[in-house]
Design a protein around this motif. Structure first.
Motif, PDB file in Angstrom:
ATOM      1  N   THR A 176       0.839  -1.208   0.000  1.00 53.53           N
ATOM      2  CA  THR A 176       0.000   0.000   0.000  1.00 53.53           C
ATOM      3  C   THR A 176       0.868   1.249   0.000  1.00 53.53           C
ATOM      4  OG1 THR A 176      -0.263   0.023   2.419  1.00 53.53           O
ATOM      5  CG2 THR A 176      -1.966  -1.116   1.137  1.00 53.53           C
ATOM      6  N   HIS A 177       1.944   1.254   0.788  1.00 52.52           N
ATOM      7  CA  HIS A 177       2.847   2.402   0.796  1.00 52.52           C
ATOM      8  C   HIS A 177       3.497   2.590  -0.577  1.00 52.52           C
ATOM      9  CE1 HIS A 177       2.237   2.707   5.026  1.00 52.52           C
ATOM     10  NE2 HIS A 177       3.092   1.766   5.392  1.00 52.52           N
ATOM     11  N   ALA A 178       3.917   1.482  -1.182  1.00 53.63           N
ATOM     12  CA  ALA A 178       4.535   1.552  -2.506  1.00 53.63           C
ATOM     13  C   ALA A 178       3.525   2.035  -3.545  1.00 53.63           C
ATOM     14  CB  ALA A 178       5.097   0.187  -2.900  1.00 53.63           C
ATOM     15  N   GLY A 179       2.286   1.577  -3.426  1.00 48.64           N
ATOM     16  CA  GLY A 179       1.244   2.032  -4.351  1.00 48.64           C
ATOM     17  C   GLY A 179       0.972   3.513  -4.208  1.00 48.64           C
ATOM     18  N   LEU A 180       0.902   3.982  -2.975  1.00 47.15           N
ATOM     19  CA  LEU A 180       0.689   5.409  -2.756  1.00 47.15           C
ATOM     20  C   LEU A 180       1.869   6.204  -3.301  1.00 47.15           C
ATOM     21  CD1 LEU A 180      -0.976   7.745  -1.662  1.00 47.15           C
ATOM     22  CD2 LEU A 180       0.089   7.353   0.570  1.00 47.15           C
ATOM     23  N   ALA A 181       3.076   5.701  -3.113  1.00 46.18           N
ATOM     24  CA  ALA A 181       4.257   6.385  -3.645  1.00 46.18           C
ATOM     25  C   ALA A 181       4.161   6.503  -5.166  1.00 46.18           C
ATOM     26  CB  ALA A 181       5.524   5.635  -3.244  1.00 46.18           C
ATOM     27  N   LYS A 182       3.796   5.423  -5.829  1.00 42.85           N
ATOM     28  CA  LYS A 182       3.638   5.472  -7.290  1.00 42.85           C
ATOM     29  C   LYS A 182       2.598   6.525  -7.686  1.00 42.85           C
ATOM     30  CE  LYS A 182       4.855   0.944  -9.106  1.00 42.85           C
ATOM     31  NZ  LYS A 182       4.322  -0.201  -9.866  1.00 42.85           N
ATOM     32  N   TYR A 183       1.499   6.544  -6.977  1.00 37.63           N
ATOM     33  CA  TYR A 183       0.433   7.498  -7.263  1.00 37.63           C
ATOM     34  C   TYR A 183       0.944   8.933  -7.116  1.00 37.63           C
ATOM     35  CZ  TYR A 183      -3.904  10.113  -6.744  1.00 37.63           C
ATOM     36  OH  TYR A 183      -4.903  11.047  -6.872  1.00 37.63           O
ATOM     37  N   LEU A 184       1.616   9.218  -6.008  1.00 36.64           N
ATOM     38  CA  LEU A 184       2.081  10.583  -5.748  1.00 36.64           C
ATOM     39  C   LEU A 184       3.131  11.020  -6.773  1.00 36.64           C
ATOM     40  CD1 LEU A 184       2.305  10.413  -1.861  1.00 36.64           C
ATOM     41  CD2 LEU A 184       0.549  11.578  -3.234  1.00 36.64           C
ATOM     42  N   ILE A 185       3.968  10.091  -7.196  1.00 40.22           N
ATOM     43  CA  ILE A 185       4.984  10.408  -8.207  1.00 40.22           C
ATOM     44  C   ILE A 185       4.333  10.621  -9.565  1.00 40.22           C
ATOM     45  CG2 ILE A 185       6.958   9.470  -9.481  1.00 40.22           C
ATOM     46  CD1 ILE A 185       7.654   7.964  -6.780  1.00 40.22           C
ATOM     47  N   ALA A 186       3.440   9.712  -9.948  1.00 40.58           N
ATOM     48  CA  ALA A 186       2.823   9.791 -11.280  1.00 40.58           C
ATOM     49  C   ALA A 186       1.810  10.926 -11.387  1.00 40.58           C
ATOM     50  CB  ALA A 186       2.161   8.458 -11.620  1.00 40.58           C
ATOM     51  N   ARG A 187       1.011  11.131 -10.356  1.00 38.37           N
ATOM     52  CA  ARG A 187      -0.070  12.120 -10.423  1.00 38.37           C
ATOM     53  C   ARG A 187       0.395  13.526 -10.067  1.00 38.37           C
ATOM     54  NH1 ARG A 187      -3.272  14.394  -6.463  1.00 38.37           N
ATOM     55  NH2 ARG A 187      -5.178  15.343  -7.213  1.00 38.37           N
ATOM     56  N   ASP A 188       1.194  13.628  -9.006  1.00 44.42           N
ATOM     57  CA  ASP A 188       1.552  14.943  -8.475  1.00 44.42           C
ATOM     58  C   ASP A 188       3.023  15.296  -8.627  1.00 44.42           C
ATOM     59  OD1 ASP A 188      -1.078  15.418  -7.705  1.00 44.42           O
ATOM     60  OD2 ASP A 188      -0.789  14.521  -5.732  1.00 44.42           O
ATOM     61  N   ASN A 189       3.764  14.432  -9.313  1.00 41.95           N
ATOM     62  CA  ASN A 189       5.179  14.702  -9.582  1.00 41.95           C
ATOM     63  C   ASN A 189       5.980  14.914  -8.288  1.00 41.95           C
ATOM     64  OD1 ASN A 189       7.228  14.855 -11.513  1.00 41.95           O
ATOM     65  ND2 ASN A 189       7.185  17.085 -11.492  1.00 41.95           N
ATOM     66  N   TYR A 190       5.665  14.130  -7.260  1.00 41.12           N
ATOM     67  CA  TYR A 190       6.391  14.234  -5.997  1.00 41.12           C
ATOM     68  C   TYR A 190       7.859  13.858  -6.201  1.00 41.12           C
ATOM     69  CZ  TYR A 190       2.646  14.919  -2.525  1.00 41.12           C
ATOM     70  OH  TYR A 190       1.636  15.420  -1.728  1.00 41.12           O
ATOM     71  N   SER A 191       8.721  14.544  -5.486  1.00 41.99           N
ATOM     72  CA  SER A 191      10.141  14.202  -5.461  1.00 41.99           C
ATOM     73  C   SER A 191      10.347  13.036  -4.487  1.00 41.99           C
ATOM     74  CB  SER A 191      10.960  15.402  -4.996  1.00 41.99           C
ATOM     75  OG  SER A 191      10.688  15.665  -3.620  1.00 41.99           O
ATOM     76  N   ALA A 192      11.537  12.476  -4.499  1.00 42.06           N
ATOM     77  CA  ALA A 192      11.845  11.400  -3.551  1.00 42.06           C
ATOM     78  C   ALA A 192      11.673  11.889  -2.115  1.00 42.06           C
ATOM     79  CB  ALA A 192      13.253  10.874  -3.786  1.00 42.06           C
ATOM     80  N   ALA A 193      12.146  13.091  -1.823  1.00 43.25           N
ATOM     81  CA  ALA A 193      12.037  13.623  -0.457  1.00 43.25           C
ATOM     82  C   ALA A 193      10.579  13.803  -0.050  1.00 43.25           C
ATOM     83  CB  ALA A 193      12.787  14.946  -0.347  1.00 43.25           C
TER      84      ALA A 193
END
Length: 107
Positions: free
Chosen positions: A76-93
């Motif tokens: 679930t954490h990995a899925g949320l990370a993918k979502y935040l990166i793909a949808r909102d262009n989140y950085s690693a930090a």
């Protein structure tokens, strides 16, 4: 559970209240929300630059991974990370900040 740590998590997660996919309480995630995040893990295909952010973030978390073990929460954490990166262009930090706050392994 460490009450001070938990309180800090819940207070920190308030920053993400405008992102409904980020849980408000790391110890109270609905089945529907968990399924949604698991779906993100299975269906979101990251571009090579996005995958680099994902991999970097994973190694930077307090657990040095998406969770302390590869359980349902890890996905679930990995899925949320993918979502935040793909949808909102989140950085690693930014991904790490969310992941550390939503850590639900006894904190």
């Amino acid at each position: 559970m460490n009450l001070d740590h938990y309180t800090a998590q819940v207070n920190g997660l308030k920053k993400y209240a405008d992102v409904p996919q980020v849980p408000a309480d790391p110890y109270d995630i609905s089945v529907a929300s968990a399924r949604e995040m698991l779906g993100f893990y299975d269906t979101i295909q990251l571009s090579p630059p996005q995958q680099a952010v994902f991999s970097t973030a994973q190694s930077m978390t307090d657990d040095h991974g998406w969770c302390c073990c590869q359980c349902w929460s890890w996905y679930t954490h990995a899925g949320l990370a993918k979502y935040l990166i793909a949808r909102d262009n989140y950085s690693a930090a930014q991904v790490v900040a969310v992941t550390n706050l939503e850590d639900c392994c006894g904190g």
